[in-house]
Write a protein that holds these residues in place. Structure first.
Motif, mmCIF file in Angstrom:
data_model
loop_
_atom_site.group_PDB
_atom_site.id
_atom_site.type_symbol
_atom_site.label_atom_id
_atom_site.label_comp_id
_atom_site.label_asym_id
_atom_site.label_seq_id
_atom_site.Cartn_x
_atom_site.Cartn_y
_atom_site.Cartn_z
ATOM 1 N N GLY A 1 1.276 -1.319 -0.206
ATOM 2 C CA GLY A 1 -0.099 -0.147 0.127
ATOM 3 C C GLY A 1 1.050 1.083 0.633
ATOM 4 N N SER A 2 0.053 2.935 -0.343
ATOM 5 C CA SER A 2 1.094 3.634 -0.671
ATOM 6 C C SER A 2 1.086 4.292 1.077
ATOM 7 N N GLY A 3 0.511 3.689 2.243
ATOM 8 C CA GLY A 3 0.216 3.922 3.214
ATOM 9 C C GLY A 3 -0.372 3.440 4.005
ATOM 10 N N ARG A 4 -0.189 3.963 5.408
ATOM 11 C CA ARG A 4 -1.369 3.131 6.568
ATOM 12 C C ARG A 4 -2.624 3.900 6.551
ATOM 13 N N THR A 5 -3.834 3.663 6.376
ATOM 14 C CA THR A 5 -4.113 4.686 7.225
ATOM 15 C C THR A 5 -5.250 3.870 8.617
ATOM 16 N N ASP A 6 -5.758 4.799 9.490
ATOM 17 C CA ASP A 6 -6.143 4.285 10.905
ATOM 18 C C ASP A 6 -7.859 3.469 10.386
ATOM 19 N N SER A 7 -8.471 2.594 11.782
ATOM 20 C CA SER A 7 -9.385 2.574 11.995
ATOM 21 C C SER A 7 -10.402 3.206 12.214
ATOM 22 N N GLY A 8 -11.499 3.480 10.819
ATOM 23 C CA GLY A 8 -12.165 4.281 10.722
ATOM 24 C C GLY A 8 -11.994 5.285 9.785
ATOM 25 N N VAL A 9 -10.294 5.168 8.886
ATOM 26 C CA VAL A 9 -10.643 6.086 8.193
ATOM 27 C C VAL A 9 -10.871 5.569 6.915
ATOM 28 N N HIS A 10 -11.649 6.580 6.343
ATOM 29 C CA HIS A 10 -11.847 6.471 4.712
ATOM 30 C C HIS A 10 -10.798 6.735 3.630
ATOM 31 N N ALA A 11 -11.537 6.086 2.101
ATOM 32 C CA ALA A 11 -10.455 6.383 1.219
ATOM 33 C C ALA A 11 -11.108 6.488 -0.104
ATOM 34 N N LYS A 12 -10.839 7.375 -1.090
ATOM 35 C CA LYS A 12 -11.301 7.605 -2.260
ATOM 36 C C LYS A 12 -10.492 6.904 -3.430
#
Length: 244
Positions: free
Chosen positions: A47-58
């Motif tokens: 992945g390009s990087g982590r996102t935390d619990s509950g964070v969204h992505a487009k």
């Protein structure tokens, strides 16, 4: 061997973030499972990087190496057929074998939503930070300009990160209003752990009068996390785009 790049959209409410974790449901884990089901390979999804619990992505980006003969543009359809409805591959493409979604990234854009009205909205429960009191929009807009440029953003990084180089460049930052929504958009060459959420939390404290509108520069210079504002909740944050 082929290198497949994926652009990914997800609603992060039901996941313990992006990165695979033991005994936890994660976005990366669900996608890896889907790819393995299709290709019958044990792929390494980067992945390009982590996102935390509950964070969204487009516009999260990831890549993996495969020997599969599936056409590049058909991977998205095949993987989506195996994914839960809150994760989707919006684009799949073949890229040079040495492409690396994390190390080749030169910047990211994040969006953050605040729902600003006295009564909470059930519709935005998982998608925006509810603030029931009025925020001074003009003061926040003045304060935000102090984030622009290259600075040591150590004061805007949560503990728990092993990163030593805390210098980052913010290319643009905007705050707009649409009815009861306040929309923050931040673009930079990279972001520290919880950096965007702490920037938003600090600007909220400017908006509610807890911090002065000209205090941001001094907070940056302090390199002290205790000088900055609170960490805004994860549910208002969206990874909009990764730049290469």
């Amino acid at each position: 061997m082929r290198n497949i790049k994926l652009t990914i959209e997800y609603e992060g409410t039901n996941y313990h973030g992006w990165q695979v974790q033991p005994n936890a449901i994660t976005v990366q884990g669900e996608i890896v499972k889907a790819i393995n089901n299709i290709t019958k390979e044990n792929v390494n999804l980067i992945g390009s990087g982590r996102t935390d619990s509950g964070v969204h992505a487009k516009g999260q980006v990831a890549n993996f190496i495969t020997n599969s003969k599936i056409p590049e543009d058909k991977f998205s359809y095949a993987i989506n057929s195996q994914l839960p409805l809150d994760i989707a591959i919006t684009k799949s493409e073949e890229v040079p074998i040495d492409f690396h979604s994390r190390y080749d990234a030169i910047g990211k854009r994040y969006r953050y939503l605040i729902y600003n009205r006295p009564i909470r909205s059930p519709l935005y429960k998982n998608y925006a930070y509810h603030i029931p009191y009025e925020l001074d929009f003009e003061k926040m807009n003045v304060a935000k300009e102090q984030f622009l440029g290259t600075h040591d953003f150590k004061a805007f990084m949560s503990s728990g990160s092993e990163i030593e180089d805390t210098v980052r460049t913010i290319h643009s930052i905007s705050i707009t209003k649409q009815d009861s929504l306040i929309i923050f958009q931040v673009e930079g060459n990279g972001f520290l752990y919880n950096m965007v959420r702490i920037i938003v939390g600090t600007l909220v404290e400017v908006g509610n009068g807890k911090k002065e509108k000209d205090s941001i520069s001094q907070i940056i210079k302090s390199k002290n996390r205790m000088s900055a504002g609170h960490t805004a909740p994860a549910n208002g944050l969206y990874l909009e785009k990764v730049f290469y």
